[in-house]
Design an enzyme around this catalytic site. Structure first.
Site, mmCIF file in Angstrom:
data_model
loop_
_atom_site.group_PDB
_atom_site.id
_atom_site.type_symbol
_atom_site.label_atom_id
_atom_site.label_comp_id
_atom_site.label_asym_id
_atom_site.label_seq_id
_atom_site.Cartn_x
_atom_site.Cartn_y
_atom_site.Cartn_z
ATOM 1 N N GLU A 286 14.753 11.343 -8.441
ATOM 2 C CA GLU A 286 15.313 10.424 -7.431
ATOM 3 C C GLU A 286 15.815 9.141 -8.082
ATOM 4 O OE1 GLU A 286 12.229 9.907 -4.516
ATOM 5 O OE2 GLU A 286 12.085 12.067 -4.211
ATOM 6 N N ASP B 168 13.350 16.062 1.441
ATOM 7 C CA ASP B 168 13.255 14.590 1.510
ATOM 8 C C ASP B 168 12.991 14.011 0.125
ATOM 9 O OD1 ASP B 168 13.044 12.036 2.820
ATOM 10 O OD2 ASP B 168 10.870 12.176 2.671
ATOM 11 N N LEU C 172 -2.745 21.630 3.088
ATOM 12 C CA LEU C 172 -3.093 21.228 4.454
ATOM 13 C C LEU C 172 -4.160 20.132 4.406
ATOM 14 C CD1 LEU C 172 -3.056 23.610 7.481
ATOM 15 C CD2 LEU C 172 -4.275 21.464 7.499
ATOM 16 N N GLY C 173 -3.697 18.922 4.065
ATOM 17 C CA GLY C 173 -4.550 17.727 4.124
ATOM 18 C C GLY C 173 -4.227 17.013 5.424
ATOM 19 N N HIS D 290 14.303 10.338 0.663
ATOM 20 C CA HIS D 290 12.866 10.017 0.594
ATOM 21 C C HIS D 290 12.483 8.993 1.666
ATOM 22 C CE1 HIS D 290 9.170 9.813 -2.255
ATOM 23 N NE2 HIS D 290 8.812 9.596 -1.004
ATOM 24 N N ARG E 13 -6.590 24.488 -2.313
ATOM 25 C CA ARG E 13 -7.450 25.026 -3.379
ATOM 26 C C ARG E 13 -8.628 25.796 -2.774
ATOM 27 N NH1 ARG E 13 -7.569 19.740 -6.914
ATOM 28 N NH2 ARG E 13 -7.204 19.029 -4.801
ATOM 29 N N ILE F 236 -1.675 15.024 6.202
ATOM 30 C CA ILE F 236 -0.270 15.169 6.611
ATOM 31 C C ILE F 236 -0.016 16.615 7.040
ATOM 32 C CG2 ILE F 236 2.115 15.095 5.797
ATOM 33 C CD1 ILE F 236 1.268 12.738 3.958
ATOM 34 N N ARG G 202 6.635 15.903 -3.084
ATOM 35 C CA ARG G 202 7.250 15.357 -4.291
ATOM 36 C C ARG G 202 8.231 16.383 -4.852
ATOM 37 N NH1 ARG G 202 5.886 11.112 -2.733
ATOM 38 N NH2 ARG G 202 4.436 9.642 -3.676
HETATM 39 C C1 8YV Z 1 6.862 5.949 0.238
HETATM 40 C C2 8YV Z 1 5.631 8.138 -0.242
HETATM 41 O O1 8YV Z 1 8.182 5.915 0.631
HETATM 42 O O2 8YV Z 1 3.555 7.496 0.584
HETATM 43 C C3 8YV Z 1 4.167 8.100 -0.275
HETATM 44 O O3 8YV Z 1 3.592 8.731 -1.177
HETATM 45 O O4 8YV Z 1 6.242 8.864 -0.942
HETATM 46 C C4 8YV Z 1 6.365 7.256 0.710
HETATM 47 O O5 8YV Z 1 5.629 7.002 1.838
HETATM 48 C C5 8YV Z 1 6.764 5.578 -1.203
HETATM 49 O O6 8YV Z 1 5.494 5.578 -1.704
HETATM 50 C C6 8YV Z 1 7.385 4.196 -1.409
HETATM 51 O O7 8YV Z 1 8.162 4.226 -2.495
#
Ligand code: 8YV
Length: 313
Positions: free
Chosen positions: A261, A256, A150-151, A279, A173, A153, A232
């Protein structure tokens, strides 16, 4: 004109802005990398990259004049931070400007999976509506949303999930002191999964979080549970996820991001209870513009005044 090494193709509009002020080399198009480094390596002062392309120790160490690594995206897990620090190279990312869009993507996936949006779209297109009843979805309101990470985003995800009537729990953490009191803190990932109907991953990638969501966590989420990943692919044990979905030990997943990938396991592609995105968490016109602006502010900030806007701490 300072010389930059671009690790992979960034947005064409952003590349055009860079090329107006810098000499930009395309690393992925260089056939003979050793010959290129012998010729230009000593002149290159910046790496421009993204959360996808990163920068390896090998590349960092082959550029003796390297001063800065400027990255597009908030996640910088594929950049070898240890090598950058060891060589006194500043690293910048684009935090803050994409939180809302990534959170929107998480909610889009939550709704799509729980209300079977993609599955029912396929149902209509296949002409099945005439002869069959559409399958029932599950309501989000009243269900428990667990947020792992919970940062900034995660906070935007929590606000949105709350607006849909969900109860919020989270694991970091350390517990945060600045959150609404009714957000429940769980001591570990498994406890959070047990306390969640929908578990949303919004934590950084990298060695520290690798396969944090493993078979045990998925088991704790349970057969009615939904996993949403906008962080990720490396955070999830993908084999364990596929296995649990196949055996009905997990109800569904909205993904996503993936381990390798743009490869997506064929098993996932064959599953109706899974929604897959390429993504695109931050991929809106508005947010990509804001990311490009911040990227350029960091790049120019470093090369003009040695003061980038958002260096990675
Ligand atoms: C981007 C992301 O698509 O901000 C990130 O960490 O995964 C995405 O916003 C990515 O960094 C671009 O490849």
């Amino acid at each position: 004109m300072a010389e930059l090494l671009m690790m992979g193709p960034l947005l064409p509009a952003l590349v055009a802005r860079m090329k107006a002020r810098y000499r930009v080399h395309h690393w992925w198009e260089v056939a003979d990398k050793a010959a290129f480094l012998a010729d230009r390596g000593a002149a290159i002062r910046g790496i421009v990259t993204s959360g996808r392309f990163g920068a390896t120790r090998e590349v960092i160490e082959s550029l003796p004049a390297l001063e800065a690594i400027v990255s597009f995206g908030v996640g910088y897990d594929p950049i070898d931070m240890e090598a950058a620090r060891a060589h006194g190279v500043v690293v910048t990312n684009t935090p803050g400007v994409l939180d809302e869009c990534v959170a929107d993507t998480a909610l889009a996936l939550m709704l799509a999976v729980s209300r079977r949006v993609c599955e029912l779209d396929r149902f209509v297109r296949a002409g099945r509506w005439r002869g069959e009843s559409p399958a029932l979805g599950r309501k989000l309101g009243g269900r428990r949303c667990g947020i792992l990470g919970l940062g900034n985003i995660g906070w935007q995800i929590a606000r949105r999930a709350e607006a849909f009537g969900m109860d919020i729990a989270y694991h970091n953490r350390r517990p945060r002191q600045d959150l609404p009191l009714h957000y429940r803190y769980c001591e570990d990932v498994t406890a959070l999964a047990r306390a969640s109907d929908v578990l949303v991953l919004s934590l950084p990638g990298g060695a520290g979080t690798r396969r944090l969501v493993d078979a045990r966590v998925i088991e704790a989420l349970g057969p009615d549970g939904i996993l949403i990943n906008v962080s990720r692919g490396s955070v999830v044990d993908e084999d364990a996820l596929v296995c649990a979905l196949r055996e009905g030990r997990l109800a569904g997943a909205g993904l996503d991001v993936f381990e390798n990938e743009p490869e997506v396991p064929a098993a996932l592609q064959g599953m109706d209870q899974v929604v897959l995105l390429p993504h695109v968490g931050s991929s809106t016109v508005e947010t990509r513009q804001a990311m490009a602006d911040l990227f350029m502010a960091n790049l120019d900030g470093w090369f003009e005044t040695r003061r980038p806007l958002t260096p990675v701490a």
